[in-house]
Write a protein that holds these residues in place. Structure first.
Motif, mmCIF file in Angstrom:
data_model
loop_
_atom_site.group_PDB
_atom_site.id
_atom_site.type_symbol
_atom_site.label_atom_id
_atom_site.label_comp_id
_atom_site.label_asym_id
_atom_site.label_seq_id
_atom_site.Cartn_x
_atom_site.Cartn_y
_atom_site.Cartn_z
ATOM 1 N N GLN A 43 -2.548 13.522 -10.798
ATOM 2 C CA GLN A 43 -3.223 12.621 -11.723
ATOM 3 C C GLN A 43 -2.257 11.750 -12.526
ATOM 4 O OE1 GLN A 43 -6.665 12.355 -11.506
ATOM 5 N NE2 GLN A 43 -6.210 10.462 -12.593
ATOM 6 N N PRO A 44 -1.094 12.260 -12.971
ATOM 7 C CA PRO A 44 -0.172 11.359 -13.676
ATOM 8 C C PRO A 44 0.255 10.160 -12.815
ATOM 9 C CG PRO A 44 0.446 13.623 -14.093
ATOM 10 C CD PRO A 44 -0.624 13.655 -13.019
ATOM 11 N N ALA A 45 0.497 10.399 -11.523
ATOM 12 C CA ALA A 45 0.872 9.302 -10.635
ATOM 13 C C ALA A 45 -0.312 8.354 -10.433
ATOM 14 C CB ALA A 45 1.367 9.829 -9.293
ATOM 15 N N ILE A 46 -1.496 8.899 -10.240
ATOM 16 C CA ILE A 46 -2.691 8.062 -10.065
ATOM 17 C C ILE A 46 -2.891 7.182 -11.291
ATOM 18 C CG2 ILE A 46 -5.211 8.095 -9.850
ATOM 19 C CD1 ILE A 46 -4.801 10.719 -8.157
ATOM 20 N N ASP A 47 -2.779 7.773 -12.476
ATOM 21 C CA ASP A 47 -2.939 7.001 -13.715
ATOM 22 C C ASP A 47 -1.881 5.907 -13.815
ATOM 23 O OD1 ASP A 47 -5.047 8.693 -14.332
ATOM 24 O OD2 ASP A 47 -3.881 9.895 -15.761
ATOM 25 N N TYR A 101 -0.298 4.422 -11.313
ATOM 26 C CA TYR A 101 -0.584 3.383 -10.327
ATOM 27 C C TYR A 101 -1.742 2.498 -10.780
ATOM 28 C CZ TYR A 101 2.446 6.093 -7.221
ATOM 29 O OH TYR A 101 3.504 6.758 -6.662
ATOM 30 N N ARG A 102 -2.769 3.085 -11.387
ATOM 31 C CA ARG A 102 -3.886 2.282 -11.892
ATOM 32 C C ARG A 102 -3.400 1.328 -12.987
ATOM 33 N NH1 ARG A 102 -5.098 4.298 -8.062
ATOM 34 N NH2 ARG A 102 -6.957 5.413 -7.460
ATOM 35 N N LYS A 103 -2.513 1.816 -13.841
ATOM 36 C CA LYS A 103 -1.955 0.982 -14.912
ATOM 37 C C LYS A 103 -1.173 -0.196 -14.328
ATOM 38 C CE LYS A 103 1.647 2.008 -17.573
ATOM 39 N NZ LYS A 103 2.538 2.732 -18.454
ATOM 40 N N MET A 104 -0.590 0.008 -13.159
ATOM 41 C CA MET A 104 0.196 -1.041 -12.502
ATOM 42 C C MET A 104 -0.682 -2.004 -11.694
ATOM 43 S SD MET A 104 3.266 -0.435 -13.481
ATOM 44 C CE MET A 104 4.145 -1.550 -12.425
ATOM 45 N N GLY A 105 -1.993 -1.754 -11.651
ATOM 46 C CA GLY A 105 -2.908 -2.659 -10.967
ATOM 47 C C GLY A 105 -3.400 -2.192 -9.614
ATOM 48 N N ALA A 106 -3.014 -1.017 -9.192
ATOM 49 C CA ALA A 106 -3.459 -0.492 -7.890
ATOM 50 C C ALA A 106 -4.910 -0.024 -7.976
ATOM 51 C CB ALA A 106 -2.576 0.666 -7.454
ATOM 52 N N THR A 107 -5.595 -0.133 -6.867
ATOM 53 C CA THR A 107 -6.954 0.392 -6.775
ATOM 54 C C THR A 107 -6.982 1.477 -5.712
ATOM 55 O OG1 THR A 107 -7.551 -1.325 -5.184
ATOM 56 C CG2 THR A 107 -8.063 -1.761 -7.486
ATOM 57 N N GLY A 108 -7.779 2.494 -5.949
ATOM 58 C CA GLY A 108 -7.912 3.590 -4.995
ATOM 59 C C GLY A 108 -8.796 3.191 -3.828
ATOM 60 N N MET A 109 -8.441 3.659 -2.673
ATOM 61 C CA MET A 109 -9.229 3.422 -1.469
ATOM 62 C C MET A 109 -9.940 4.721 -1.129
ATOM 63 S SD MET A 109 -8.427 0.245 -0.745
ATOM 64 C CE MET A 109 -8.941 0.043 0.940
ATOM 65 N N ASP A 110 -10.798 5.176 -2.033
ATOM 66 C CA ASP A 110 -11.387 6.495 -1.942
ATOM 67 C C ASP A 110 -12.274 6.704 -0.715
ATOM 68 O OD1 ASP A 110 -10.093 7.213 -4.292
ATOM 69 O OD2 ASP A 110 -11.780 6.590 -5.542
ATOM 70 N N GLU A 114 0.816 -1.212 0.000
ATOM 71 C CA GLU A 114 0.000 0.000 0.000
ATOM 72 C C GLU A 114 0.847 1.259 0.000
ATOM 73 O OE1 GLU A 114 -3.915 -1.013 2.555
ATOM 74 O OE2 GLU A 114 -2.074 -0.953 3.748
ATOM 75 N N TRP A 115 0.220 2.350 -0.436
ATOM 76 C CA TRP A 115 0.833 3.666 -0.386
ATOM 77 C C TRP A 115 -0.256 4.709 -0.568
ATOM 78 C CZ3 TRP A 115 1.432 0.157 -4.315
ATOM 79 C CH2 TRP A 115 0.950 0.508 -5.574
ATOM 80 N N SER A 116 0.103 5.957 -0.360
ATOM 81 C CA SER A 116 -0.811 7.080 -0.571
ATOM 82 C C SER A 116 -0.309 7.907 -1.740
ATOM 83 C CB SER A 116 -0.870 7.971 0.675
ATOM 84 O OG SER A 116 -1.391 7.264 1.772
ATOM 85 N N VAL A 117 -1.231 8.611 -2.364
ATOM 86 C CA VAL A 117 -0.884 9.515 -3.459
ATOM 87 C C VAL A 117 -1.730 10.771 -3.307
ATOM 88 C CG1 VAL A 117 -2.550 8.434 -5.059
ATOM 89 C CG2 VAL A 117 -0.612 9.724 -5.987
ATOM 90 N N LEU A 118 -1.129 11.907 -3.582
ATOM 91 C CA LEU A 118 -1.862 13.168 -3.501
ATOM 92 C C LEU A 118 -2.980 13.186 -4.538
ATOM 93 C CD1 LEU A 118 1.177 15.523 -2.995
ATOM 94 C CD2 LEU A 118 -0.659 15.112 -1.353
#
Length: 157
Positions: A124-128, A130-139, A116-120
């Motif tokens: 958005q580039p980092a979020i995109d 991470y999603r490409k790498m298989g991460a899911t947001g814990m919104d 796990e990790w956090s992202v600001l």
């Protein structure tokens, strides 16, 4: 080609330099309180965290700093990525992917239940990425923090 290796004590000044670059990128250039001695102690004496260095052609171009946490739900330790940073000139060259894959391998080798990790929310580039790498947001989760004077006040009798 990117080479990932465990950080050594001689890397601590480089890690601090990259931490300060990360803080500037995250719009908090004056927020870094750590110094070489504090990082050296945490990484190599106390062992409360670990770090890896990403190199291209023998030059450091990024790092990741991580530690173990624990999930009562899985009953297993997890791997928490505190910081991942790639220098601007090395971005887009697979360094971030190599760092995440390296840490995922460590998590699997150590039988971690989570990585796990956090992202600001504005990065958005980092979020995109991470999603490409298989991460899911814990919104539905919100990070909570107590520090400085508020921490002292909370700890007071």
């Amino acid at each position: 080609m990117t080479h990932i290796r465990p950080a050594e004590p001689s890397d601590v000044p480089t890690i601090l330099k990259l931490v300060k670059e990360l803080a500037a990128f995250e719009r908090e250039p004056d927020a870094v309180e750590a110094d070489v001695a504090a990082l050296d102690f945490a990484l190599f004496e106390e062992h409360s965290a670990e770090a890896v260095i990403a190199e291209v052609n023998g030059h450091p171009v990024g790092f990741a700093l991580f530690f173990h946490n624990f999930s009562t739900w899985t009953g297993r330790k997890g791997l928490y990525l505190e910081d991942l940073y790639v220098t601007p000139e090395a971005r887009g060259g697979g360094v971030g992917t190599a760092l995440l894959r390296h840490l995922a391998k460590i998590a699997v080798e150590r039988d971690c239940g989570r990585f796990e990790w956090s992202v600001l929310d504005w990065n958005q580039p980092a979020i995109d990425f991470y999603r490409k790498m298989g991460a899911t947001g814990m919104d539905e989760w919100r990070v909570q923090r107590v520090s400085g004077e508020a921490l002292k006040a909370l700890a007071a009798d």
